[in-house]
Design a protein around this motif. Structure first.
Motif, PDB file in Angstrom:
ATOM      1  N   GLU A  99     -39.759  28.366  41.087  1.00  0.00           N
ATOM      2  CA  GLU A  99     -40.961  28.552  40.278  1.00  0.00           C
ATOM      3  C   GLU A  99     -40.866  29.780  39.380  1.00  0.00           C
ATOM      4  OE1 GLU A  99     -40.750  28.223  43.581  1.00  0.00           O
ATOM      5  OE2 GLU A  99     -42.162  26.697  44.269  1.00  0.00           O
ATOM      6  N   ASP A 100     -40.356  30.870  39.899  1.00  0.00           N
ATOM      7  CA  ASP A 100     -40.310  32.117  39.132  1.00  0.00           C
ATOM      8  C   ASP A 100     -39.253  32.130  38.029  1.00  0.00           C
ATOM      9  OD1 ASP A 100     -38.430  32.128  41.291  1.00  0.00           O
ATOM     10  OD2 ASP A 100     -38.211  34.295  41.096  1.00  0.00           O
ATOM     11  N   LEU A 101     -38.365  31.151  37.998  1.00  0.00           N
ATOM     12  CA  LEU A 101     -37.313  31.115  36.969  1.00  0.00           C
ATOM     13  C   LEU A 101     -37.513  29.996  35.955  1.00  0.00           C
ATOM     14  CD1 LEU A 101     -34.124  31.787  39.140  1.00  0.00           C
ATOM     15  CD2 LEU A 101     -35.450  33.417  37.773  1.00  0.00           C
ATOM     16  N   ARG A 102     -38.548  29.225  36.088  1.00  0.00           N
ATOM     17  CA  ARG A 102     -38.773  28.105  35.165  1.00  0.00           C
ATOM     18  C   ARG A 102     -39.109  28.615  33.769  1.00  0.00           C
ATOM     19  NH1 ARG A 102     -42.079  24.481  39.534  1.00  0.00           N
ATOM     20  NH2 ARG A 102     -40.268  24.136  40.856  1.00  0.00           N
ATOM     21  N   GLY A 103     -38.820  27.798  32.780  1.00  0.00           N
ATOM     22  CA  GLY A 103     -39.115  28.146  31.391  1.00  0.00           C
ATOM     23  C   GLY A 103     -38.029  28.966  30.728  1.00  0.00           C
ATOM     24  N   ARG A 104     -36.856  29.075  31.346  1.00  0.00           N
ATOM     25  CA  ARG A 104     -35.750  29.871  30.795  1.00  0.00           C
ATOM     26  C   ARG A 104     -34.556  29.011  30.370  1.00  0.00           C
ATOM     27  NH1 ARG A 104     -35.705  35.151  34.783  1.00  0.00           N
ATOM     28  NH2 ARG A 104     -37.967  35.222  35.019  1.00  0.00           N
ATOM     29  N   GLY A 105     -34.722  27.711  30.399  1.00  0.00           N
ATOM     30  CA  GLY A 105     -33.633  26.820  30.013  1.00  0.00           C
ATOM     31  C   GLY A 105     -32.581  26.622  31.088  1.00  0.00           C
TER      32      GLY A 105
END
Length: 190
Positions: A99-105
């Motif tokens: 969850e904390d690493l999503r949105g980074r490709g």
């Protein structure tokens, strides 16, 4: 992005992989459980990867050869029986980013790593099952929805099978082939 490293899944990764899978899928009834996940890995250990970062394990991708237009049933593990000739399709079965690493490709990075691995090994196509409406994420990456493909009930009603051909070498960061080698035409695959 150099703080992230993709490597093959190892035995000591299973607790973290199972925890990520449960957080991602349990609420929607799509969690497979440890033994089914491990069976996918046993079926193809060279195509199952984890994403490492300084904080630990940040994601994983389980993939295995599977006949085009078919996919594993979430309710059953792989039995290990070789039913004949090796499929020419690589199926990305399960991809989860913490969850904390999503949105980074990072999911794209894992998927492209798998596609390169599959292409290098001679696979002609790649497939996945998009769940919970995620097909909108995979379409721009070259995967084509194939709603006419019947899926096991274990995927739920919003799941859609997707596939794309694998070119000999990608031409740009988001390759989209116009032809495919082998028994499947571009129209069939994606």
């Amino acid at each position: 992005m150099s703080e992230y490293r993709i490597r093959l899944l190892r035995e000591e990764d299973w607790d973290a992989v199972v925890a990520l899978e449960e957080r991602a899928y349990a609420a929607s009834g799509l969690s497979e459980g440890r033994e089914a996940l491990r069976s996918r890995h046993r079926a193809s250990p060279d195509t199952c990867f984890v994403l490492e970062h300084p904080g630990g394990l940040g994601g994983y991708l389980l993939a295995l050869p599977y006949p085009l237009f078919r996919c594993p049933d979430l309710g059953r593990g792989e039995d290990g029986a070789d039913a004949g000739e090796r499929p020419t399709n690589m199926h990305a079965h399960d991809l989860v980013i913490s969850e904390d690493l999503r949105g980074r490709g990072l999911s794209l990075r894992l998927l492209r790593h798998l596609e390169h691995t599959a292409r290098t090994a001679g696979y002609r196509s790649a497939s996945l099952v998009a769940v919970r409406g995620s097909h909108v994420l995979w379409t721009p990456l070259g995967y084509r929805a194939r709603p006419e493909i019947d899926l096991p009930e274990s995927y739920g009603t919003r799941a859609v099978y997707m596939a794309m051909p694998l070119d000999a070498a990608p031409v740009r960061p988001l390759p989209h082939s116009t032809a495919i080698r082998g028994p499947y035409s571009r129209a069939e695959v994606g």
